[in-house]
Design an enzyme around this catalytic site. Sequence first.
Site, PDB file in Angstrom:
ATOM      1  N   GLU A 183       0.835  -1.215   0.000  1.00 36.83           N
ATOM      2  CA  GLU A 183       0.000   0.000   0.000  1.00 36.83           C
ATOM      3  C   GLU A 183       0.864   1.256   0.000  1.00 36.83           C
ATOM      4  OE1 GLU A 183      -2.838  -0.593   3.220  1.00 36.83           O
ATOM      5  OE2 GLU A 183      -4.085  -1.771   1.872  1.00 36.83           O
ATOM      6  N   GLU A 386      -5.419  -8.496  -1.548  1.00 38.83           N
ATOM      7  CA  GLU A 386      -6.122  -8.220  -0.283  1.00 38.83           C
ATOM      8  C   GLU A 386      -7.566  -7.861  -0.571  1.00 38.83           C
ATOM      9  OE1 GLU A 386      -4.731  -5.550   2.781  1.00 38.83           O
ATOM     10  OE2 GLU A 386      -2.654  -6.062   2.309  1.00 38.83           O
TER      11      GLU A 386
HETATM   12  C1  BG6 Z   1      -4.550  -3.177   4.605  1.00 33.74           C
HETATM   13  C2  BG6 Z   1      -3.220  -3.664   5.083  1.00 33.74           C
HETATM   14  O1  BG6 Z   1      -4.571  -1.806   4.800  1.00 33.74           O
HETATM   15  O2  BG6 Z   1      -5.710  -3.579   5.233  1.00 33.74           O
HETATM   16  C3  BG6 Z   1      -3.274  -4.823   6.041  1.00 33.74           C
HETATM   17  O3  BG6 Z   1      -2.325  -3.926   4.044  1.00 33.74           O
HETATM   18  C4  BG6 Z   1      -4.468  -4.687   6.946  1.00 33.74           C
HETATM   19  O4  BG6 Z   1      -2.047  -4.863   6.710  1.00 33.74           O
HETATM   20  C5  BG6 Z   1      -5.735  -4.693   6.110  1.00 33.74           C
HETATM   21  O5  BG6 Z   1      -4.528  -5.585   7.980  1.00 33.74           O
HETATM   22  C6  BG6 Z   1      -7.018  -4.596   6.912  1.00 33.74           C
HETATM   23  O6  BG6 Z   1      -6.977  -3.493   7.772  1.00 33.74           O
HETATM   24  P1  BG6 Z   1      -7.275  -3.635   9.327  1.00 33.74           P
HETATM   25  O7  BG6 Z   1      -7.021  -2.276   9.879  1.00 33.74           O
HETATM   26  O8  BG6 Z   1      -8.694  -4.031   9.423  1.00 33.74           O
HETATM   27  O9  BG6 Z   1      -6.319  -4.662   9.841  1.00 33.74           O
END
Ligand code: BG6
Length: 494
Positions: A183, A386
């Site tokens: 990111e 993701e």
């Molecule tokens: C992304 C990241 O922003 O979202 C992850 O690359 C992260 O590291 C994921 O865990 C989900 O966000 P969160 O804050 O719910 O863990």
Amino acid sequence: MSFPKNFMWGGAIAANQAEGAWLEDGKKPNITDVMIGIGSKDPGLKWNEETGKWEMALDPDRKYLSHEGIDFYHRYKEDLALMAGMGFNAFRTSIAWGRIFPDGDEEEPNEAGLKFYEDLFDEMLRLGMEPVITLSHYETPLHLLTEYGGWSDRRLIEYWKRYVTVLFNRFKGKVKYWLTFNEVNNICRMPLPNGILSLDPAFRNNPADISEKERWQGYYNICVANAWTVKLCKEIDPDAKVGCMISSSSVATYPMNCDPENVLGAYNNARNISLFIADAFCKGIIPGYVKRIWREKNCTPEMVEEEIQLIKDYPVSFYSFSYYMSTVYDKNVSMKMHTGGAAGAKNPYLKETSPAPYNWPVDPTGIRYILNFLYDRYNIPMFIVENGIGLIEEPDENGEIHDEFRQRYIKEHLRNVHEAILDGVEVMGYLYWGPIDVVSAGTGEMKKRYGFVYVDRQNDGSGTLERSKKESYEFYKEIITSNGENLVKEWEKK
Ligand code: BG6
């Protein structure tokens, strides 16, 4: 028409959220080790007047869950076996830079760190999983920030080159897919976890903020480091590929209505939050709208002509991204940020959000929109690394977790991924975020869970760390083992 034959199915985690063992086998702290949540306004850092330096200052009254994580460092075999049980043919994790170069600026790497990742990748390969490896997932060694101010100092480019050279040589033939910076576009809104700490006296009370000059020098240095990564990978292991990793939720910024100012504002939001660095990584150019910011804020970074050429000559081979939600641009509503993306006006057309307290809007169509948009813009393969949903969940009296919401979420998103494939977008794979519960990046807590596998660890640090399958485990397994065919058949019936 089904999903492509060699489609990569699996999940993604990150070293700093899962491994724990934060000071084991020679590792030293990285930046997220001193933060409880990447958006944290009070990171564990203090300016020391006497030494004239930043130093680590953890709050003794708070729990830094990431220090033990889910103990993946010691339990990865069990965890990978659970992933293999779902049929994963790909698994994404990151290398903690500080395991390889604990301070970041050493001449020689730490063998214990290299050995750990070698064993980890060997285990993945043995289980039939392609390692998809992030070189830095908010894991810049702390020393590089406190000593140099992080990425706004160009010496980091050299340290990074040393780091990736060691990795490409060591893992040649084992890792085929490398992602540079997780990111990376968040460098502008969350500079600290992305590896920039201000050395400007104006920011000594607030380590989470930096000057515009430092911000954009960091941007430029990272663009150069990215291009070097592509070049070094091509030279050392030509069979491997390097991709970018962009938080792309904000690419799906919709205008509130057809007011031209909202339409233009929505487009600019997508560019200023996500695309401004993707354009440099994928097209090899520093875009004009970025140079305009530099002119207007008087913060043009120092640049070297050969490096501008390097950025041009070495774009990434594929675009990998996270997508969690879309947002709406309304010129009268301020745009807030969190880990899942930008949050502007409420979208009246979306039926649901994730349950409180997170309330992330659920927009499966958004993933089809951005896949098409990004493929049209960059013409390189797309890789979803993701996508997922964080829920508060605890086993019921029978020890079970029935996570229907998650299953519906995945089904609807995959349906739109499939539509995008039918639209002609080349999609390499789908890696669900957090297939096993890990520490949340945004809030640093355990209770926000994404997994198909539950981990018994609570916010106060208690728990047995025992792993158990949620209902979605079998659901995801069925999708993978049928290569999505079961879903396609279901959709065709409707
Ligand atoms: C992304 C990241 O922003 O979202 C992850 O690359 C992260 O590291 C994921 O865990 C989900 O966000 P969160 O804050 O719910 O863990």
